[in-house]
Design a protein around this motif. Structure first.
Motif, PDB file in Angstrom:
ATOM      1  N   GLY A  71     -11.295   6.546 104.942  1.00  0.00           N
ATOM      2  CA  GLY A  71     -12.694   6.950 105.071  1.00  0.00           C
ATOM      3  C   GLY A  71     -12.828   8.341 105.647  1.00  0.00           C
ATOM      4  O   GLY A  71     -11.842   8.948 106.080  1.00  0.00           O
ATOM      5  N   PRO A  72     -14.045   8.838 105.709  1.00  0.00           N
ATOM      6  CA  PRO A  72     -14.260  10.170 106.275  1.00  0.00           C
ATOM      7  C   PRO A  72     -14.022  10.220 107.779  1.00  0.00           C
ATOM      8  O   PRO A  72     -13.750  11.279 108.331  1.00  0.00           O
ATOM      9  N   TYR A  73     -14.119   9.065 108.433  1.00  0.00           N
ATOM     10  CA  TYR A  73     -13.856   8.939 109.867  1.00  0.00           C
ATOM     11  C   TYR A  73     -12.856   7.808 110.044  1.00  0.00           C
ATOM     12  O   TYR A  73     -12.745   6.919 109.197  1.00  0.00           O
ATOM     13  N   PRO A  74     -12.135   7.807 111.154  1.00  0.00           N
ATOM     14  CA  PRO A  74     -11.089   6.789 111.330  1.00  0.00           C
ATOM     15  C   PRO A  74     -11.638   5.370 111.453  1.00  0.00           C
ATOM     16  O   PRO A  74     -12.696   5.149 112.033  1.00  0.00           O
ATOM     17  N   PHE A  75     -10.911   4.433 110.887  1.00  0.00           N
ATOM     18  CA  PHE A  75     -11.117   3.018 111.150  1.00  0.00           C
ATOM     19  C   PHE A  75      -9.795   2.309 110.908  1.00  0.00           C
ATOM     20  O   PHE A  75      -8.931   2.806 110.191  1.00  0.00           O
ATOM     21  N   ALA A 122     -12.286  -4.577 109.085  1.00  0.00           N
ATOM     22  CA  ALA A 122     -11.929  -3.526 110.038  1.00  0.00           C
ATOM     23  C   ALA A 122     -12.031  -4.114 111.452  1.00  0.00           C
ATOM     24  O   ALA A 122     -12.902  -4.938 111.733  1.00  0.00           O
ATOM     25  N   THR A 123     -11.129  -3.694 112.315  1.00  0.00           N
ATOM     26  CA  THR A 123     -11.132  -4.193 113.691  1.00  0.00           C
ATOM     27  C   THR A 123     -11.505  -3.120 114.703  1.00  0.00           C
ATOM     28  O   THR A 123     -11.935  -3.435 115.806  1.00  0.00           O
ATOM     29  N   GLN A 124     -11.344  -1.860 114.338  1.00  0.00           N
ATOM     30  CA  GLN A 124     -11.760  -0.734 115.178  1.00  0.00           C
ATOM     31  C   GLN A 124     -12.316   0.327 114.245  1.00  0.00           C
ATOM     32  O   GLN A 124     -11.840   0.469 113.115  1.00  0.00           O
ATOM     33  N   TRP A 125     -13.306   1.073 114.730  1.00  0.00           N
ATOM     34  CA  TRP A 125     -13.884   2.121 113.901  1.00  0.00           C
ATOM     35  C   TRP A 125     -14.557   3.168 114.759  1.00  0.00           C
ATOM     36  O   TRP A 125     -14.982   2.922 115.881  1.00  0.00           O
ATOM     37  N   ASP A 126     -14.631   4.358 114.190  1.00  0.00           N
ATOM     38  CA  ASP A 126     -15.314   5.485 114.800  1.00  0.00           C
ATOM     39  C   ASP A 126     -16.795   5.134 114.968  1.00  0.00           C
ATOM     40  O   ASP A 126     -17.368   4.395 114.153  1.00  0.00           O
TER      41      ASP A 126
END
Length: 193
Positions: A71-75, A122-126
Motif C-alpha cells: 500500500g501507499p502507507y505501511p501495514f 491486517a494486524t497493524q497499520w499506519d
C-alpha cells in the motif's frame, strides 16, 4: 453481473498499459505472493492511485510476499481471520462512504455469508488507514483489519481480507452490495492532499 467491463491484466499489460483508462484495479487473492512481475510494476500501481485511480487489494499472506510495500502507507498482514460465517459485524464508522455509497450497508448485508467472514486481515497499520468493520469469532478479540481504507493523492487504496472470492461466486447479495461500494470508492469523495 454487476455491469462492469472486466479486463484481465497479464504481465505485458502491467508493464506497458496506461492504467489511467481504468476506474478501478482489483488484485486477485495472493497476487503479491504469486505474481513476481509486481516487483517491477508496484510503483506504477501506486502512481495510478495517486493520480486518481482506485486500487483494491484482496488478501495475501505475509509469508512469501514479492514486495515489501503493498500500500501507499505501511501495514502488516497477519494471520487474523474470522471463520464463523455468521460472526457479528460492527460498523466502526457508520457514516463512512464505503458503508453508504452507492448502497446503504446494513446488518442484513452480512446475512447468508458462506464458510467464513475473512482471513489474513491486517494486524497493524499506519494511522492514515481507516478500518471500516470489526468482527471476531466466539471468545476472540475484535479483528479490525479486514478492510483498510485510505486516500492517497487523488485516489483510493483499499486492502481487504474479507472473503469476496467465496461470497461473490455464491451469489451473496450483501457481499455484492458492499463490493460495489468498494469499487465505487473513488467516485464519491473529493481528494485530500
Amino acid at each position: 453481473n454487476l455491469g462492469y467491463e472486466l479486463i484481465l491484466l497479464d504481465d505485458e499489460m502491467l508493464d506497458s498499459m496506461d492504467f489511467s483508462q481504468f476506474d478501478v484495479i482489483i488484485t486477485g487473492i495472493r497476487v503479491y505472493n504469486t505474481r513476481e512481475r509486481l516487483k517491477h510494476t508496484q510503483e506504477k500501481l501506486l502512481q495510478y492511485v495517486e493520480n486518481g485511480g482506485t486500487l483494491i487489494v484482496q488478501y495475501n499472506v505475509s509469508r512469501g510476499l514479492q514486495i515489501d510495500r503493498i500500500g501507499p502507507y505501511p501495514f502488516t498482514i497477519g494471520r487474523d481471520r474470522v471463520s464463523m460465517e455468521a460472526a457479528p459485524v460492527v460498523f466502526l464508522n457508520p457514516q463512512h462512504q464505503l458503508l453508504n455509497f452507492p448502497n446503504k450497508i446494513t446488518q442484513k448485508d452480512f446475512e447468508g455469508w458462506i464458510q467464513e467472514r475473512g482471513l489474513y486481515f491486517a494486524t497493524q497499520w499506519d494511522e492514515k488507514y481507516e478500518p471500516i468493520l470489526s468482527s471476531h469469532d466466539l471468545n476472540e478479540t475484535d479483528k479490525k483489519g479486514g478492510i483498510l481504507y485510505t486516500r492517497y493523492g487523488k485516489g483510493v487504496f483499499i486492502y481487504t481480507g474479507y472473503s469476496w472470492f467465496r461470497q461473490l461466486p455464491a451469489g451473496v447479495p450483501g457481499a455484492f452490495r458492499l463490493f460495489a461500494n468498494l469499487i465505487s470508492a473513488g467516485k464519491n469523495e473529493k481528494p485530500t492532499h
